[in-house]
Design an enzyme around this catalytic site. Structure first.
Site, mmCIF file in Angstrom:
data_model
loop_
_atom_site.group_PDB
_atom_site.id
_atom_site.type_symbol
_atom_site.label_atom_id
_atom_site.label_comp_id
_atom_site.label_asym_id
_atom_site.label_seq_id
_atom_site.Cartn_x
_atom_site.Cartn_y
_atom_site.Cartn_z
ATOM 1 N N TYR A 1 1.062 -1.569 -0.369
ATOM 2 C CA TYR A 1 0.485 0.302 -0.024
ATOM 3 C C TYR A 1 0.857 1.579 0.459
ATOM 4 C CZ TYR A 1 -3.548 3.163 0.888
ATOM 5 O OH TYR A 1 -4.551 4.432 1.342
ATOM 6 N N ASP B 1 8.923 3.302 0.045
ATOM 7 C CA ASP B 1 8.086 3.620 0.898
ATOM 8 C C ASP B 1 8.386 3.699 2.616
ATOM 9 O OD1 ASP B 1 5.754 4.399 3.121
ATOM 10 O OD2 ASP B 1 4.674 3.450 0.869
ATOM 11 N N LYS C 1 3.445 9.397 8.447
ATOM 12 C CA LYS C 1 2.819 8.984 9.924
ATOM 13 C C LYS C 1 3.911 8.954 11.137
ATOM 14 C CE LYS C 1 -0.225 5.020 8.137
ATOM 15 N NZ LYS C 1 0.379 4.470 7.372
HETATM 16 C C1 LIG Z 1 -0.613 4.889 5.699
HETATM 17 C C2 LIG Z 1 0.649 4.641 4.750
HETATM 18 C C3 LIG Z 1 0.642 5.079 3.072
HETATM 19 C C4 LIG Z 1 -0.295 6.802 3.081
HETATM 20 O O1 LIG Z 1 -0.240 7.227 4.092
HETATM 21 P P1 LIG Z 1 -1.679 8.773 4.117
HETATM 22 O O2 LIG Z 1 -0.856 9.991 4.941
HETATM 23 O O3 LIG Z 1 -2.341 7.895 4.644
HETATM 24 O O4 LIG Z 1 -1.910 9.238 2.479
HETATM 25 C C5 LIG Z 1 1.594 5.491 2.039
HETATM 26 N N1 LIG Z 1 1.975 3.942 2.465
HETATM 27 C C6 LIG Z 1 2.762 3.717 3.276
HETATM 28 C C7 LIG Z 1 3.453 2.126 3.153
HETATM 29 C C8 LIG Z 1 1.371 3.442 4.493
HETATM 30 O O5 LIG Z 1 1.716 2.866 5.560
#
Ligand SMILES: *Cc1c(COP(=O)(O)O)cnc(C)c1O
Length: 425
Positions: free
Chosen positions: A140, A235, A263
């Site tokens: 994701y 990511d 986050k």
């Molecule tokens: C939460 C998340 C995102 C997206 O971040 P948002 O602040 O919700 O847009 C992207 N990559 C990873 C790995 C995530 O866990």
């Protein structure tokens, strides 16, 4: 209809929520509405307490309403909430990010993880002059069009969108392959190598449940990218400042070309970042031709919050504490599951963990999907009845925070045992 109820909220908000997983669709039932949070606990309007393992999906590594964060926000708020002009604090935070992630020589601050990854991929395309990207099935990266692709089953690697509204033409540029599968990665590069702008990876997958990379997997991605002139984009929106201060890159000793953070970085306020080597980042406006901008980017409250969080995390003490806490819960829990021969696997990395209702080894998304999601739902509700809030989906991670006391963890251990007994009775 009771005021302050979820059913009342549904009259005004789509599905009663502003992000789908919050609606409990994967586990059934109705979510409680949060009135406040403190330390390890959430409270609803009726005064019920919930021992929280969602923790704003990991953002709150210091626990809810951590005093250092609250005072940093208050201090910053008194000095102005948004300027639309540069501040020194933004540069200070970027400096701290580079100290944690040496591969991020230059940084751009944004407001969400989605925005960070979307912008990093645009930059990767702009810098390489290539169109295709490789991602991993079950990975994701936020909800930008090109990421809502996991390519379906049966070795079909060309992108099929997961969401209506994403044109096939866009999805087709996303090639999705299984995580932890070096041969598939080699194959995709053999077939499309000179068209691939970047490989986009969660270095520890945490959005299919927690799935750790095998021994040489990340190095293999690094080597393939080097060989074919593609960029490696990590990511680290979850893993950054979580599995180590310097994220997966510190833990596994592999450098990415571009890194995305979110986050924890904002400590609960909307803040994210991407960055990489100067020679790549200089393609970004205003220095280069790849456009990216944001009215609230580098927002002073979010930046103050970020600086406060990193100042606490930097010494490493919080990570040592979280490792002890994690072991005190997951050690006995694994023993218990083994003793009872439950078809359950606990997968963890530092203070991230998932209780998978699956008997076999989990290396990728198709393994994770063999989980019994009905059993997970029963387990989830069994815990919630005991005041313990796990993520409302099998395919998410639980997050331990500084706010979780040893007593909280032993309460959790008991509750998890009881809930498992109930599920398997
Ligand atoms: C939460 C998340 C995102 C997206 O971040 P948002 O602040 O919700 O847009 C992207 N990559 C990873 C790995 C995530 O866990």
């Amino acid at each position: 209809m009771k005021k302050n109820s979820f059913s009342e909220a549904k009259r005004y908000l789509v599905g009663g929520v502003n992000s789908p997983v919050r609606a409990f669709k994967a586990v059934g039932g109705e979510p409680f509405l949060v009135a406040s949070g403190k330390g390890s606990r959430l409270y609803d309007g009726d005064g019920n307490a919930y021992l929280d393992y969602v923790m704003s999906w990991g953002a709150n590594i210091l626990g809810h309403a951590a005093p250092e964060i609250v005072s940093a926000i208050n201090r910053a708020a008194g000095q102005g909430i948004s300027f639309g002009a540069p501040t020194w604090s933004e540069a200070e935070l970027a400096r701290m990010i580079r100290e944690a992630f040496p591969s991020m020589e230059k940084v751009r601050l944004v407001s969400s993880g989605t925005e960070a990854v979307m912008s990093a991929v645009r930059l990767a395309r702009g810098a390489t002059g290539r169109k295709k990207i490789v991602k991993f099935i079950g990975g994701y990266h936020g909800h930008a069009d090109g990421f809502l692709v996991k390519a379906g089953s049966g070795g079909a690697t060309f992108g099929i969108p997961d969401s209506k509204g994403v044109p096939e033409e866009v999805a087709r540029l996303t090639l999705a392959i299984p995580y932890n599968h070096e041969e598939e990665a080699e194959k995709i590069f053999k077939a499309h190598g000179d068209e691939i702008a970047c490989v986009l990876a969660e270095p520890v997958a945490a959005n299919m449940g927690v799935v750790v990379p095998e021994e040489s997997f990340l190095q293999k991605l690094r080597d393939l990218c080097n060989h074919y002139g593609a960029l490696l984009v990590f990511d680290e929106v979850i893993t950054g400042f979580r599995i180590a201060y310097g994220g997966a890159q510190e833990l596994f000793g592999i450098e990415a070309d571009l890194t995305c953070l979110g986050k924890i970085l904002g400590g609960g306020l909307p803040l994210a970042a991407f960055g990489g080597r100067d020679e790549i980042m200089c393609h970004l406006a205003p220095e280069g031709p790849v456009y990216q901008a944001g009215t609230l980017s580098g927002n002073p409250l979010a930046v103050a919050c970020g600086i406060a969080v990193l100042n606490i995390l930097r010494s490493g003490e919080v990570y040592r504490e979280l490792a002890r806490k994690s072991e005190s819960l997951l050690g006995p829990l694994s023993d218990y599951v083994t003793k009872k021969s439950y078809p359950v696997r606990i997968r963890a990395c530092a203070s991230l963990f998932t209780v998978f209702f699956a008997p076999d080894e989990i290396r990728n998304f198709s393994d994770a999907q063999k989980s019994d999601t009905e059993k997970y739902a029963a387990f989830f509700h069994g815990l919630l009845k005991q005041g313990v809030f796990f993520p409302p989906s099998q395919f998410e991670s639980c997050f331990i925070s500084r706010g979780h006391s040893s007593q909280d963890l032993s309460i959790t251990l008991d509750a998890v045992r009881k809930s498992l007994e109930f599920v398997f009775k």
